[in-house]
Write a protein that holds these residues in place. Structure first.
Motif, PDB file in Angstrom:
ATOM      1  N   LEU A   1       0.844  -1.189   0.000  1.00 47.96           N
ATOM      2  CA  LEU A   1       0.000   0.000   0.000  1.00 47.96           C
ATOM      3  C   LEU A   1       0.879   1.238   0.000  1.00 47.96           C
ATOM      4  N   SER A   2       0.260   2.386   0.037  1.00 52.71           N
ATOM      5  CA  SER A   2       0.972   3.653   0.123  1.00 52.71           C
ATOM      6  C   SER A   2       0.335   4.466   1.247  1.00 52.71           C
ATOM      7  N   ARG A   3       1.103   4.704   2.309  1.00 57.57           N
ATOM      8  CA  ARG A   3       0.610   5.422   3.486  1.00 57.57           C
ATOM      9  C   ARG A   3       1.019   6.888   3.396  1.00 57.57           C
ATOM     10  N   VAL A   4       0.144   7.776   3.859  1.00 56.40           N
ATOM     11  CA  VAL A   4       0.438   9.207   3.890  1.00 56.40           C
ATOM     12  C   VAL A   4       1.068   9.532   5.239  1.00 56.40           C
ATOM     13  N   THR A   5       2.261  10.155   5.221  1.00 57.57           N
ATOM     14  CA  THR A   5       2.956  10.527   6.449  1.00 57.57           C
ATOM     15  C   THR A   5       2.337  11.786   7.048  1.00 57.57           C
ATOM     16  N   ASP A   6       2.770  12.142   8.247  1.00 57.42           N
ATOM     17  CA  ASP A   6       2.302  13.369   8.896  1.00 57.42           C
ATOM     18  C   ASP A   6       2.656  14.602   8.067  1.00 57.42           C
ATOM     19  N   GLU A   7       3.701  14.489   7.242  1.00 57.53           N
ATOM     20  CA  GLU A   7       4.121  15.590   6.379  1.00 57.53           C
ATOM     21  C   GLU A   7       3.350  15.614   5.060  1.00 57.53           C
ATOM     22  N   GLY A   8       2.440  14.655   4.866  1.00 54.59           N
ATOM     23  CA  GLY A   8       1.624  14.617   3.666  1.00 54.59           C
ATOM     24  C   GLY A   8       2.254  13.883   2.498  1.00 54.59           C
ATOM     25  N   GLU A   9       3.359  13.189   2.725  1.00 54.01           N
ATOM     26  CA  GLU A   9       4.034  12.451   1.659  1.00 54.01           C
ATOM     27  C   GLU A   9       3.562  11.001   1.631  1.00 54.01           C
ATOM     28  N   ALA A  10       3.458  10.447   0.440  1.00 51.18           N
ATOM     29  CA  ALA A  10       3.090   9.039   0.281  1.00 51.18           C
ATOM     30  C   ALA A  10       4.352   8.181   0.402  1.00 51.18           C
ATOM     31  N   ARG A  11       4.286   7.161   1.247  1.00 54.07           N
ATOM     32  CA  ARG A  11       5.408   6.242   1.457  1.00 54.07           C
ATOM     33  C   ARG A  11       4.912   4.808   1.354  1.00 54.07           C
ATOM     34  N   PRO A  12       5.764   3.898   0.878  1.00 58.50           N
ATOM     35  CA  PRO A  12       5.374   2.488   0.801  1.00 58.50           C
ATOM     36  C   PRO A  12       4.968   1.957   2.178  1.00 58.50           C
ATOM     37  N   PHE A  13       3.962   1.118   2.191  1.00 61.25           N
ATOM     38  CA  PHE A  13       3.429   0.555   3.430  1.00 61.25           C
ATOM     39  C   PHE A  13       3.050  -0.892   3.141  1.00 61.25           C
ATOM     40  N   SER A  14       3.922  -1.814   3.515  1.00 62.24           N
ATOM     41  CA  SER A  14       3.710  -3.235   3.248  1.00 62.24           C
ATOM     42  C   SER A  14       3.096  -3.888   4.483  1.00 62.24           C
ATOM     43  N   ILE A  15       1.943  -4.521   4.277  1.00 60.31           N
ATOM     44  CA  ILE A  15       1.269  -5.221   5.372  1.00 60.31           C
ATOM     45  C   ILE A  15       0.940  -6.641   4.927  1.00 60.31           C
ATOM     46  N   PHE A  16       0.500  -7.452   5.884  1.00 54.51           N
ATOM     47  CA  PHE A  16      -0.081  -8.733   5.527  1.00 54.51           C
ATOM     48  C   PHE A  16      -1.268  -9.007   6.437  1.00 54.51           C
ATOM     49  N   VAL A  17      -2.214  -9.755   5.902  1.00 56.73           N
ATOM     50  CA  VAL A  17      -3.445 -10.096   6.604  1.00 56.73           C
ATOM     51  C   VAL A  17      -3.484 -11.608   6.764  1.00 56.73           C
ATOM     52  N   VAL A  18      -3.813 -12.051   7.967  1.00 59.96           N
ATOM     53  CA  VAL A  18      -3.923 -13.473   8.264  1.00 59.96           C
ATOM     54  C   VAL A  18      -5.371 -13.773   8.639  1.00 59.96           C
TER      55      VAL A  18
ATOM     56  N   LEU B   1      -8.830  -1.963   6.471  1.00 59.48           N
ATOM     57  CA  LEU B   1      -7.780  -1.367   7.286  1.00 59.48           C
ATOM     58  C   LEU B   1      -8.314  -0.077   7.869  1.00 59.48           C
ATOM     59  N   CYS B   2      -8.048   0.176   9.143  1.00 58.58           N
ATOM     60  CA  CYS B   2      -8.474   1.439   9.742  1.00 58.58           C
ATOM     61  C   CYS B   2      -7.338   2.000  10.602  1.00 58.58           C
ATOM     62  N   GLY B   3      -7.418   3.293  10.871  1.00 59.34           N
ATOM     63  CA  GLY B   3      -6.413   3.933  11.713  1.00 59.34           C
ATOM     64  C   GLY B   3      -5.164   4.366  10.981  1.00 59.34           C
ATOM     65  N   VAL B   4      -5.128   4.215   9.664  1.00 61.57           N
ATOM     66  CA  VAL B   4      -3.981   4.588   8.849  1.00 61.57           C
ATOM     67  C   VAL B   4      -4.507   5.374   7.657  1.00 61.57           C
ATOM     68  N   LYS B   5      -3.854   6.480   7.311  1.00 61.04           N
ATOM     69  CA  LYS B   5      -4.268   7.245   6.130  1.00 61.04           C
ATOM     70  C   LYS B   5      -3.483   6.721   4.932  1.00 61.04           C
ATOM     71  N   LEU B   6      -4.215   6.200   3.957  1.00 58.62           N
ATOM     72  CA  LEU B   6      -3.593   5.689   2.740  1.00 58.62           C
ATOM     73  C   LEU B   6      -3.699   6.720   1.635  1.00 58.62           C
ATOM     74  N   ALA B   7      -2.733   6.696   0.737  1.00 52.56           N
ATOM     75  CA  ALA B   7      -2.773   7.576  -0.437  1.00 52.56           C
ATOM     76  C   ALA B   7      -3.851   7.049  -1.372  1.00 52.56           C
ATOM     77  N   GLU B   8      -4.672   7.938  -1.848  1.00 56.47           N
ATOM     78  CA  GLU B   8      -5.765   7.576  -2.742  1.00 56.47           C
ATOM     79  C   GLU B   8      -5.394   7.964  -4.159  1.00 56.47           C
ATOM     80  N   GLU B   9      -5.994   7.248  -5.132  1.00 53.49           N
ATOM     81  CA  GLU B   9      -5.782   7.600  -6.528  1.00 53.49           C
ATOM     82  C   GLU B   9      -6.409   8.955  -6.808  1.00 53.49           C
ATOM     83  N   GLU B  10      -5.798   9.698  -7.709  1.00 52.80           N
ATOM     84  CA  GLU B  10      -6.391  10.959  -8.129  1.00 52.80           C
ATOM     85  C   GLU B  10      -7.636  10.679  -8.954  1.00 52.80           C
TER      86      GLU B  10
END
Length: 146
Positions: free
Chosen positions: A26-43, A119-128
């Motif tokens: 995924l791509s998570r938005v940082t506190d500075e507003g930048e999109a950063r890679p965010f790798s998760i897994f679901v079990v 997923l909740c509690g995390v701001k993800l980057a959305e498509e334009e």
């Protein structure tokens, strides 16, 4: 409005079999507003619960499923790091065996709603969204299975 929590659909619950894990890039938005890679897994556990973790081993920062792509120990009872064979409790994420005993993998908050794992509690980057797109109330995000 303060207190609102965004939910992002990660996958359909039915796409995960009991006892299976799936990675997501995924791509998570940082506190500075930048999109950063965010790798998760679901079990999806054998008891039909969903747990999620950030896909980073606390020992040296590699993905847990590095190498053979598996998330589980040989007996299937614990999560494990493919690089150093550290093993983690499935439900708590605490390392119980290996070079990082007592450290833990970072949990992510998941909710199952209407048959989807969200997923909740995390701001993800959305498509334009362009003006030509048909707008609805859902959030569009980029998800690339690991």
């Amino acid at each position: 409005m303060q207190g609102d929590v965004s939910l992002y659909v990660i996958c359909a619950l039915d796409s995960l079999e009991r006892g299976q894990a799936a990675p997501f890039s995924l791509s998570r938005v940082t506190d500075e507003g930048e999109a950063r890679p965010f790798s998760i897994f679901v079990v999806r556990t054998e008891s039909d619960q969903c747990v999620g973790y950030v896909n980073i081993c606390p020992h040296q920062g590699s993905w847990l499923n590095i190498g053979d792509g598996r998330f589980f120990s040989e007996d299937g009872q614990r999560l494990r790091c493919g690089r150093h064979k550290a093993e983690f409790d499935l439900e708590t994420g605490v390392c119980v065996k290996g070079p990082c005993v007592d450290k833990m993998i970072e949990p992510v908050a998941l909710v199952v709603m209407d048959g989807d794992v969200c997923l909740c509690g995390v701001k993800l980057a959305e498509e334009e969204i362009s003006d030509d797109d048909d707008l609805d109330e859902t959030m569009e995000i980029m998800i690339h299975p690991g």
